[in-house]
Write a protein that holds these residues in place. Structure first.
Motif, PDB file in Angstrom:
ATOM      1  N   LEU A  60      25.989  14.053  49.355  1.00 13.15           N
ATOM      2  CA  LEU A  60      25.181  12.885  49.708  1.00 13.15           C
ATOM      3  C   LEU A  60      25.279  12.573  51.199  1.00 13.15           C
ATOM      4  O   LEU A  60      24.302  12.138  51.820  1.00 13.15           O
ATOM      5  CB  LEU A  60      25.630  11.670  48.891  1.00 13.15           C
ATOM      6  N   ALA A  61      26.456  12.813  51.770  1.00 14.37           N
ATOM      7  CA  ALA A  61      26.689  12.446  53.173  1.00 14.37           C
ATOM      8  C   ALA A  61      26.052  13.427  54.154  1.00 14.37           C
ATOM      9  O   ALA A  61      25.395  13.017  55.117  1.00 14.37           O
ATOM     10  CB  ALA A  61      28.184  12.341  53.441  1.00 14.37           C
ATOM     11  N   PRO A  65      24.293  22.630  52.021  1.00 12.65           N
ATOM     12  CA  PRO A  65      24.088  23.637  53.075  1.00 12.65           C
ATOM     13  C   PRO A  65      23.074  24.700  52.672  1.00 12.65           C
ATOM     14  O   PRO A  65      22.918  25.024  51.495  1.00 12.65           O
ATOM     15  CB  PRO A  65      25.492  24.250  53.236  1.00 12.65           C
ATOM     16  N   LYS A  66      22.369  25.238  53.656  1.00 15.59           N
ATOM     17  CA  LYS A  66      21.448  26.352  53.427  1.00 15.59           C
ATOM     18  C   LYS A  66      22.260  27.637  53.443  1.00 15.59           C
ATOM     19  O   LYS A  66      22.549  28.205  54.498  1.00 15.59           O
ATOM     20  CB  LYS A  66      20.370  26.369  54.509  1.00 15.59           C
ATOM     21  N   VAL A  67      22.636  28.067  52.248  1.00 10.25           N
ATOM     22  CA  VAL A  67      23.602  29.156  52.103  1.00 10.25           C
ATOM     23  C   VAL A  67      23.149  30.424  52.815  1.00 10.25           C
ATOM     24  O   VAL A  67      23.948  31.130  53.430  1.00 10.25           O
ATOM     25  CB  VAL A  67      23.865  29.435  50.608  1.00 10.25           C
ATOM     26  N   TYR A  74      32.035  33.264  57.487  1.00  3.58           N
ATOM     27  CA  TYR A  74      32.378  31.852  57.280  1.00  3.58           C
ATOM     28  C   TYR A  74      32.273  31.489  55.804  1.00  3.58           C
ATOM     29  O   TYR A  74      33.177  30.858  55.239  1.00  3.58           O
ATOM     30  CB  TYR A  74      31.452  30.977  58.117  1.00  3.58           C
ATOM     31  N   LEU A  75      31.161  31.889  55.189  1.00  3.65           N
ATOM     32  CA  LEU A  75      30.935  31.525  53.793  1.00  3.65           C
ATOM     33  C   LEU A  75      32.010  32.106  52.884  1.00  3.65           C
ATOM     34  O   LEU A  75      32.570  31.394  52.033  1.00  3.65           O
ATOM     35  CB  LEU A  75      29.554  32.011  53.352  1.00  3.65           C
ATOM     36  N   LYS A 193      28.235  25.730  61.621  1.00  7.13           N
ATOM     37  CA  LYS A 193      27.715  25.377  60.298  1.00  7.13           C
ATOM     38  C   LYS A 193      28.734  24.545  59.522  1.00  7.13           C
ATOM     39  O   LYS A 193      29.922  24.545  59.822  1.00  7.13           O
ATOM     40  CB  LYS A 193      27.369  26.642  59.501  1.00  7.13           C
ATOM     41  N   ASN A 194      28.244  23.865  58.486  1.00 11.00           N
ATOM     42  CA  ASN A 194      29.113  23.030  57.645  1.00 11.00           C
ATOM     43  C   ASN A 194      28.786  23.281  56.177  1.00 11.00           C
ATOM     44  O   ASN A 194      27.749  22.836  55.678  1.00 11.00           O
ATOM     45  CB  ASN A 194      28.920  21.555  57.981  1.00 11.00           C
TER      46      ASN A 194
END
Length: 304
Positions: A60-61, A65-67, A74-75, A193-194
């Motif tokens: 919600l915050a 993410p666009k995987v 990173y993923l 990225k997050n």
């Protein structure tokens, strides 16, 4: 124009560092809550509830993410370290034989700041001086001091302490290494990225699978427990998003420096929340960990 651009980048860099530092304050309140939630819902069930709620709040915050746009290293790499860390830390505290031991295990987790500096140095993200090895040794000595309490120290007593609950101690030490590795790897391969919401979802799913396969009793609704889960989940979701931003765009050394004081805050808050009064030896060990971690920063200060 170039000077203005440089000033803007520096301001953005400093702001990112401050955002990352805020995570340290939020984490300091987590140890006591993890333990009290585990006492209500069980070690695995409580952790599963925490990360399920954290995943929803984080989504919600910051959004999902666009995987496909995430760097694979990173993923998969950072994601695996994140999930493993969360499971290791929450289960180690939940599996403690009493609240006093939960505090002890929580302090072991705070080896990660010094280990972060060490790994950053080994990965050539940071240079260090001759002071770094003795500083790290002081951190480990502080953990030994925490574990010995107010009694006399000996290798046999220390080993007996750990042998009384080996899974919990192994998970706590493992958690410290995992989070240091996550912080350093994320800085190198994160690309700004997050994916924290996705990492939290995977953490929750694995914990629910473990819960389904375990012998833990069914969860019982508790208003006090639900409120604690909500508070801790909000802190968790916010803290990890802030930390992820800080380590990628701010100063990883300054972030580690801020985290050096987290053991003190965490010990005080957890002691008050859980109603535990550790002896002088415990706080002496906490001070040693903090001093050793700060010395790690000093060993890398001004060395790009």
């Amino acid at each position: 124009m170039e000077r203005q651009s440089s000033g803007t980048r520096k301001l953005s860099h400093n702001a990112s560092t401050l955002i990352g530092m805020s995570a340290v304050l939020m984490w300091s309140a987590s140890l006591g809550l993890i333990r009290s939630i585990s006492e209500i819902f069980g070690a695995t069930g409580g952790a599963a509830l925490i990360f399920s709620a954290s995943a929803m709040l984080a989504t919600l915050a910051v959004g999902w993410p666009k995987v496909r746009e995430l760097p694979r290293a990173y993923l998969l790499g950072s994601g695996s370290l994140f999930v493993a860390y969360e499971i290791a830390l929450s289960l180690s505290v939940g599996m403690a034989h009493g609240r006093a031991q939960a505090l002890e295990l929580g302090m072991i987790n705070y080896l990660w700041p010094s280990l972060t500096v060490l790994l950053a140095t080994l990965m050539r993200q940071q240079r260090g001086s001759w002071l770094l090895p003795p500083a790290i040794a002081l951190c480990f000595a502080g953990i030994v001091w925490v574990m010995k309490g107010d009694g006399d120290w000996s290798p046999a007593l220390l080993w007996a302490n750990m042998r009384g609950n080996p899974p919990a101690y192994a998970l706590a030490f493992g958690a410290a290494i995992l989070w240091a590795a996550y912080s350093v790897l994320t800085r190198r391969v994160g690309g700004g990225k997050n994916a924290v919401p996705a990492f939290l979802v995977v953490t929750a799913l694995l914990l629910w699978i473990k819960y389904a396969l375990s012998a833990e009793p069914a969860l019982h609704v508790s208003l006090a427990g639900a409120l604690q889960v909500l508070v801790l989940s909000a802190l968790t979701a916010t803290a990890y998003s802030c930390w992820n931003h800080g380590v990628q765009r701010g100063s990883i050394t300054l972030l580690a420096t801020a985290s050096y004081f987290a053991p003190v805050f965490s010990a005080l808050l957890a002691s008050a929340w859980l109603g535990v009064r550790p002896g002088a030896g415990f706080f002496q060990g906490v001070a040693m960990v903090t001093a050793g971690s700060f010395a790690c920063w000093w060993a890398t200060r001004g060395k790009a």
